[in-house]
Design a protein around this motif. Structure first.
Motif, mmCIF file in Angstrom:
data_model
loop_
_atom_site.group_PDB
_atom_site.id
_atom_site.type_symbol
_atom_site.label_atom_id
_atom_site.label_comp_id
_atom_site.label_asym_id
_atom_site.label_seq_id
_atom_site.Cartn_x
_atom_site.Cartn_y
_atom_site.Cartn_z
ATOM 1 N N PRO A 150 42.817 30.493 -6.831
ATOM 2 C CA PRO A 150 43.089 30.735 -5.402
ATOM 3 C C PRO A 150 42.445 32.015 -4.881
ATOM 4 N N HIS A 151 42.518 33.084 -5.667
ATOM 5 C CA HIS A 151 41.926 34.348 -5.234
ATOM 6 C C HIS A 151 40.410 34.223 -5.119
ATOM 7 N N ALA A 152 39.773 33.566 -6.097
ATOM 8 C CA ALA A 152 38.320 33.410 -6.061
ATOM 9 C C ALA A 152 37.888 32.586 -4.857
ATOM 10 N N VAL A 153 38.623 31.518 -4.562
ATOM 11 C CA VAL A 153 38.302 30.683 -3.400
ATOM 12 C C VAL A 153 38.366 31.517 -2.123
ATOM 13 N N GLU A 154 39.401 32.340 -2.019
ATOM 14 C CA GLU A 154 39.557 33.162 -0.816
ATOM 15 C C GLU A 154 38.452 34.210 -0.717
ATOM 16 N N ARG A 155 38.173 34.889 -1.807
ATOM 17 C CA ARG A 155 37.195 35.974 -1.761
ATOM 18 C C ARG A 155 35.777 35.452 -1.532
ATOM 19 N N LEU A 156 35.482 34.271 -2.026
ATOM 20 C CA LEU A 156 34.122 33.723 -1.916
ATOM 21 C C LEU A 156 33.937 32.835 -0.691
ATOM 22 N N ALA A 157 34.952 32.697 0.115
ATOM 23 C CA ALA A 157 34.845 31.860 1.314
ATOM 24 C C ALA A 157 33.674 32.307 2.174
ATOM 25 N N GLY A 158 32.830 31.345 2.546
ATOM 26 C CA GLY A 158 31.687 31.632 3.397
ATOM 27 C C GLY A 158 30.449 32.099 2.671
ATOM 28 N N THR A 159 30.519 32.290 1.347
ATOM 29 C CA THR A 159 29.357 32.775 0.592
ATOM 30 C C THR A 159 28.457 31.643 0.102
ATOM 31 N N GLY A 160 28.984 30.433 0.059
ATOM 32 C CA GLY A 160 28.230 29.325 -0.505
ATOM 33 C C GLY A 160 28.364 29.199 -2.007
ATOM 34 N N VAL A 161 29.113 30.098 -2.630
ATOM 35 C CA VAL A 161 29.330 30.046 -4.083
ATOM 36 C C VAL A 161 30.571 29.208 -4.361
ATOM 37 N N ALA A 162 30.419 28.157 -5.147
ATOM 38 C CA ALA A 162 31.541 27.291 -5.490
ATOM 39 C C ALA A 162 32.410 27.945 -6.565
ATOM 40 N N VAL A 163 33.642 27.461 -6.674
ATOM 41 C CA VAL A 163 34.572 27.960 -7.689
ATOM 42 C C VAL A 163 34.872 26.839 -8.678
ATOM 43 N N GLY A 164 34.633 27.116 -9.939
ATOM 44 C CA GLY A 164 34.995 26.204 -11.016
ATOM 45 C C GLY A 164 35.965 26.875 -11.962
ATOM 46 N N THR A 165 36.483 26.091 -12.899
ATOM 47 C CA THR A 165 37.428 26.652 -13.863
ATOM 48 C C THR A 165 37.336 25.898 -15.178
ATOM 49 N N VAL A 166 38.172 26.320 -16.119
ATOM 50 C CA VAL A 166 38.186 25.726 -17.451
ATOM 51 C C VAL A 166 39.521 25.028 -17.701
ATOM 52 N N ILE A 167 39.470 23.999 -18.528
ATOM 53 C CA ILE A 167 40.636 23.184 -18.861
ATOM 54 C C ILE A 167 40.761 23.103 -20.377
ATOM 55 N N GLY A 168 41.987 23.329 -20.889
ATOM 56 C CA GLY A 168 42.187 23.286 -22.341
ATOM 57 C C GLY A 168 41.394 24.360 -23.053
ATOM 58 N N PHE A 169 41.216 25.470 -22.405
ATOM 59 C CA PHE A 169 40.315 26.528 -22.878
ATOM 60 C C PHE A 169 41.068 27.557 -23.725
ATOM 61 N N PRO A 170 40.471 28.062 -24.823
ATOM 62 C CA PRO A 170 39.136 27.735 -25.313
ATOM 63 C C PRO A 170 39.090 26.753 -26.478
ATOM 64 N N HIS A 171 40.229 26.259 -26.951
ATOM 65 C CA HIS A 171 40.234 25.494 -28.206
ATOM 66 C C HIS A 171 40.255 23.978 -28.030
ATOM 67 N N GLY A 172 40.655 23.494 -26.862
ATOM 68 C CA GLY A 172 40.675 22.059 -26.619
ATOM 69 C C GLY A 172 41.808 21.307 -27.270
ATOM 70 N N THR A 173 42.758 22.022 -27.847
ATOM 71 C CA THR A 173 43.796 21.361 -28.642
ATOM 72 C C THR A 173 45.082 21.095 -27.882
ATOM 73 N N THR A 174 45.132 21.456 -26.597
ATOM 74 C CA THR A 174 46.308 21.100 -25.807
ATOM 75 C C THR A 174 46.370 19.584 -25.640
ATOM 76 N N SER A 175 47.536 19.073 -25.342
ATOM 77 C CA SER A 175 47.701 17.633 -25.188
ATOM 78 C C SER A 175 46.930 17.137 -23.977
ATOM 79 N N THR A 176 46.632 15.856 -23.994
ATOM 80 C CA THR A 176 45.964 15.257 -22.837
ATOM 81 C C THR A 176 46.809 15.426 -21.583
ATOM 82 N N ALA A 177 48.122 15.256 -21.715
ATOM 83 C CA ALA A 177 49.001 15.425 -20.556
ATOM 84 C C ALA A 177 48.897 16.831 -19.981
#
Length: 236
Positions: free
Chosen positions: A48-75
């Motif tokens: 949320p903070h990155a989206v707000e701070r980068l508003a109007g810059t043209g820079v998209a915001v992405g993130t990571v899921i299950g990071f960094p090991h990938g061993t969290t459950s699918t749910a």
């Protein structure tokens, strides 16, 4: 040879170290905006903070899921993905279930990927294989499973497993997947020369925390001055 602007359009600027303070994050977001990179890849709680701070810059915001090991459950990955999209993330980079991939549980891997792709609801989904922990057969199979799961990118690394992208691994991934799946090289992309090598190997997106150094070198090349220097890119 890409221009500075063309190279910037391939970069996901990584802001993922767990110890970064808000001031540290803001400094990195400002770097991303200054150099006009494609996107930032931030910790989920920073979306949320990155989206707000980068508003109007043209820079998209992405993130990571299950990071960094990938061993969290699918749910858990599904819930994390839905929250990330609700918070404003345009793209998600999920870590594959590395243990399942190494164990040969291909159905588990595909189902995990497909669930995140579905939860992302059309947003770009990248699958991190963590190539430093895999042999070539596992990288090739992981790339095929990424494609089977419907993801948009197959990606080399988190940068947190003691190794990053290599030209042979990027080339292998590019050979394995079809034209509809792109390749992202991340981890160890420290210089303009590194960036060019990954692009030449078939990567269309680069994950790095060294955007200013890489693009500064590109600017010098555009100006005919040549490129020098590198950055310690151990975070991604």
């Amino acid at each position: 040879m890409p221009t500075e602007r063309e190279l910037a359009a391939t970069i996901d600027h990584a802001i993922l170290k767990p110890e970064l303070t808000r001031a540290d994050v803001d400094a990195e977001l400002d770097i991303a905006a200054e150099w006009g990179v494609f996107s930032v890849c931030v910790r989920p709680s920073d979306i949320p903070h990155a989206v707000e701070r980068l508003a109007g810059t043209g820079v998209a915001v992405g993130t990571v899921i299950g990071f960094p090991h990938g061993t969290t459950s699918t749910a858990a990955k599904v819930a994390e993905t839905r929250q990330a999209i609700a918070d404003g993330a345009a793209e998600v980079d999920m870590v594959v279930n590395i243990a399942a991939l190494r164990s040969g549980f291909d159905d588990v891997v595909v189902a995990d990927i497909r669930a995140v792709v579905d939860a992302a609801d059309g947003h770009v989904t990248k699958v991190i294989l963590e190539t430093a922990l895999l042999d070539d057969e596992q990288i090739e199979r992981g790339s095929r499973l990424t494609e089977a799961g419907g993801a948009h990118f197959v990606k080399t690394s988190t940068g947190f497993a003691g190794g990053g992208a290599t030209v042979p691994h990027v080339e292998l991934m590019r050979r394995t997947v079809g034209a509809d799946v792109q390749v992202k090289a991340s981890g160890g992309v420290r210089s303009y020369a590194d960036a060019l090598a990954m692009i030449d190997a078939g990567a269309t997106r680069l994950g790095t925390s060294g955007s200013a150094v890489i693009l500064g070198e590109a600017r010098r090349v555009d100006a005919g001055a040549g490129a020098t220097g590198a950055v310690d890119d151990t975070s991604y």
